[in-house]
Every structure is written in C-alpha cells, then in structure tokens.
Design a protein around this motif. Structure first.
Motif, mmCIF file in Angstrom:
data_model
loop_
_atom_site.group_PDB
_atom_site.id
_atom_site.type_symbol
_atom_site.label_atom_id
_atom_site.label_comp_id
_atom_site.label_asym_id
_atom_site.label_seq_id
_atom_site.Cartn_x
_atom_site.Cartn_y
_atom_site.Cartn_z
ATOM 1 N N TRP A 153 43.801 37.937 35.395
ATOM 2 C CA TRP A 153 43.920 37.128 36.610
ATOM 3 C C TRP A 153 44.564 37.893 37.767
ATOM 4 N N ALA A 154 45.126 39.058 37.529
ATOM 5 C CA ALA A 154 45.766 39.823 38.606
ATOM 6 C C ALA A 154 45.094 41.178 38.741
ATOM 7 N N ARG A 155 44.483 41.422 39.896
ATOM 8 C CA ARG A 155 43.818 42.704 40.113
ATOM 9 C C ARG A 155 44.838 43.838 40.230
ATOM 10 N N GLN A 156 46.101 43.483 40.435
ATOM 11 C CA GLN A 156 47.129 44.526 40.568
ATOM 12 C C GLN A 156 47.203 45.386 39.308
ATOM 13 N N VAL A 157 47.034 44.740 38.153
ATOM 14 C CA VAL A 157 47.072 45.481 36.893
ATOM 15 C C VAL A 157 45.978 46.539 36.869
ATOM 16 N N VAL A 158 44.780 46.122 37.265
ATOM 17 C CA VAL A 158 43.637 47.029 37.275
ATOM 18 C C VAL A 158 43.864 48.164 38.264
ATOM 19 N N GLU A 159 44.413 47.845 39.427
ATOM 20 C CA GLU A 159 44.642 48.868 40.441
ATOM 21 C C GLU A 159 45.651 49.912 39.954
ATOM 22 N N ILE A 160 46.677 49.449 39.237
ATOM 23 C CA ILE A 160 47.679 50.386 38.716
ATOM 24 C C ILE A 160 47.041 51.347 37.712
ATOM 25 N N VAL A 161 46.248 50.792 36.809
ATOM 26 C CA VAL A 161 45.592 51.626 35.797
ATOM 27 C C VAL A 161 44.585 52.567 36.462
ATOM 28 N N ALA A 162 43.871 52.087 37.471
ATOM 29 C CA ALA A 162 42.891 52.932 38.159
ATOM 30 C C ALA A 162 43.565 54.147 38.783
ATOM 31 N N GLU A 163 44.746 53.935 39.354
ATOM 32 C CA GLU A 163 45.477 55.038 39.975
ATOM 33 C C GLU A 163 45.907 56.052 38.916
ATOM 34 N N VAL A 164 46.347 55.554 37.754
ATOM 35 C CA VAL A 164 46.755 56.447 36.677
ATOM 36 C C VAL A 164 45.564 57.254 36.163
ATOM 37 N N ARG A 165 44.434 56.604 36.026
ATOM 38 C CA ARG A 165 43.235 57.295 35.549
ATOM 39 C C ARG A 165 42.789 58.376 36.532
ATOM 40 N N LYS A 166 42.951 58.103 37.821
ATOM 41 C CA LYS A 166 42.589 59.108 38.820
ATOM 42 C C LYS A 166 43.416 60.377 38.654
ATOM 43 N N ARG A 167 44.636 60.215 38.173
ATOM 44 C CA ARG A 167 45.499 61.392 37.971
ATOM 45 C C ARG A 167 45.159 62.094 36.666
ATOM 46 N N GLY A 168 44.215 61.549 35.926
ATOM 47 C CA GLY A 168 43.783 62.190 34.701
ATOM 48 C C GLY A 168 44.667 61.934 33.504
ATOM 49 N N VAL A 169 45.468 60.880 33.562
ATOM 50 C CA VAL A 169 46.367 60.558 32.452
ATOM 51 C C VAL A 169 45.569 59.923 31.318
#
Length: 305
Positions: free
Chosen positions: A216-232
C-alpha cells in the motif's frame, strides 16, 4: 428538339456540369433523389439549374455518409438534415467504438501471437455489454473480497470499487480489459489473491498486518529501487540496512509470507491492469523490487540486534 432547349439539360450535360458519372445520376434519378423536371419528345430525361443544385446537395449528404433513403426523406421534407445528422452521429459513434475494439483485439493478437481459439475468446471478452462486464467483475469481487474478516466500511469500499470501461474506451483500455477479464475469471488467480488479501487486510480491532505496507505504500518500492540502482544484492550485508527501517521489530516471517503470497498471486500486475482499464496512470512495475525484497528477507528471516 425539346432536349436541346438551353434552359434544360440532358443527363449527359448534367453529368458534365456536375462532374458525376451518368450512371450515378441515372441511379439517383431512378431512386427519386434527382427526378427529371421534364421529358423530351424522345422520352429522355431533362433537368434544369435547380437540378444542378439538387445534385450538389445529394452529393454532399452522400459524402457525409447518409444513405439514399435518408437523402430522399430530407429532400421531400419528411425530415430535416439536422435530425438525420443526429442519427448518423450516433451511428458513427457506435461504429467508431466498434472499430476501436477491433483494433485493440487485433493489436493484442499481433503482440501475443495468439491462436485462433485465443483470438475468438479475446474478441468475445472485448465485445461484452456493460452489464456482462459488470457481472464478471462482481462475481470476482464477491469471491475474492466477500466474507473477509474486516471492518464493514472497508469491505463495502472493496466491493464498491468500480472496475469498468468507459463508454468510449481508448484501445489500450480495451487491451487491458481483455487481459483483466481473462485473469479474474481464472479460479487459481482468485484463490491466490484471496490468500494474499487475508494476509494483508486489517482485522477489526487489530493493527495492519506485518508487511501490508509493502503493497500500500510506494515509498517501500522506491527505497528498494534506489538500493538496486546502486547494485546492492539482496544477500549482501548492506541489504540489512534497508530492512531494519522498513520493518523494525516486525515478525519478518509474517512479512515474507505476505510478500510471497502477493508475488505468487500477481497482485502488482492485477493493480496495474485495473489502473489501465480505469484510464489512470499506473505506477511503474515494481515486480523486480518486490522480488529483491523477498530474497533479502529470506536471507535474514530474523531481526538482528
């Protein structure tokens, strides 16, 4: 000869004056749209200047799509151009909607490489009446949302949520409806989505279940997306820094169970289809972010100090 009087025109001269074929003028004349004003001694049809104007009017109405019967009714005074035009606008609107549906079905067939049987099914789904489409959605909602142990107001809101095509849908809306209708009629999907809802829907008198905020919160997805962009990688130690602020001391086993149920049900895809049918801007597909999060939780099922 009578047919050579300068005030009158033979059908050949009328054709030359108007630029229309003789056979067209003869047909219009036979149907009463452009009757001759006189006959020559030899029986040939004769027309006058008023006939020229009448031909131009008939040509205009025909180019606008009016049938010859309607043209004759207008010319005889039995109806008006405005009345006939109104009826033809409605007919054209219906034809345009039908063409949009056909285009959407063919586009989907081309994209999917559908079989003959699949094409026939998609065509039937796309051409259902509004009442038939509503019945499919109502049956789906009753099976999936009905009887959930939730606050009555929340349950009523779930059941009242409208999922329907507008009267004049865009091709992409029709395409989304075809896919959604196939999906919600699938018993397996209904069962999986019901399981996911039972894990994520607040029970009366209790707080939100662990992991419900993922959906229900897109914030969770945005946080994970940022982490994935860093290659974590989800198994990397740095991933633990993502989980702690998201879930705190929540039961991560319950969170993971909820997350896996949603991924298995295809809840993200379902939400995006509903948004497309409703003509809303769907959020970016978060499937990869959710799968990353599930892998991170599997790697750390317990809260660490």
């Amino acid at each position: 000869m009578d047919d050579e009087r300068p005030a009158l025109l033979t059908i050949g001269r009328l054709a030359h004056r108007t630029g229309l074929p003789v056979r067209t003028l003869r047909f219009w004349s036979d149907e009463g749209a452009v009757p001759p004003v006189a006959r020559s001694a030899s029986g040939y049809r004769l027309y006058d200047a008023g006939s020229v104007a009448r031909v131009e009017l008939v040509r205009t109405l025909r180019e606008l799509g009016l049938g010859l019967d309607d043209v004759c009714r207008v010319l005889s005074g039995r109806t008006t151009v405005a009345e006939v035009a109104h009826a033809h606008v409605a007919a054209l609107d219906a034809q345009i909607r039908s063409l949009k549906v056909s285009r959407a079905v063919l586009s989907t067939v081309a994209t999917r490489g559908s079989t003959t049987e699949e094409t026939a099914l998609m065509n039937r789904l796309a051409r259902l009446s509004a009442a038939e489409r509503k019945q499919i959605i109502d049956e789906f909602k009753e099976e999936v949302f009905g009887g959930l142990d939730v606050e009555p107001r929340l349950r009523d809101r779930m059941l009242a949520y409208r999922i329907e095509l507008p009267d004049d849908p865009a091709p992409e809306q029709v395409d989304a409806w075809i896919e959604l209708a196939e999906l919600v009629r699938n018993p397996g999907f209904r069962a999986r989505l019901r399981t996911w809802l039972e894990l994520n829907t607040p029970v009366p008198g209790q707080g939100r279940p662990p992991g419900a905020s993922i959906w229900w919160a897109r914030q969770v997805v945005e946080i994970v997306a940022e982490v994935r962009k860093r290659g974590v990688a989800p198994e990397a130690p740095e991933a633990a820094e993502v989980l702690s602020p998201l879930f705190g001391d929540a039961d991560r086993t319950a969170v993971l169970r909820s997350l896996e149920a949603g991924i298995e049900a295809g809840a993200e895809h379902y939400h995006r289809l509903v948004a497309r049918v409703r003509g809303q801007d769907a959020a970016p597909d978060a499937t990869e972010e959710l799968e990353w999060l599930a892998r991170a939780l599997r790697a750390r099922p317990c809260v660490t100090g």
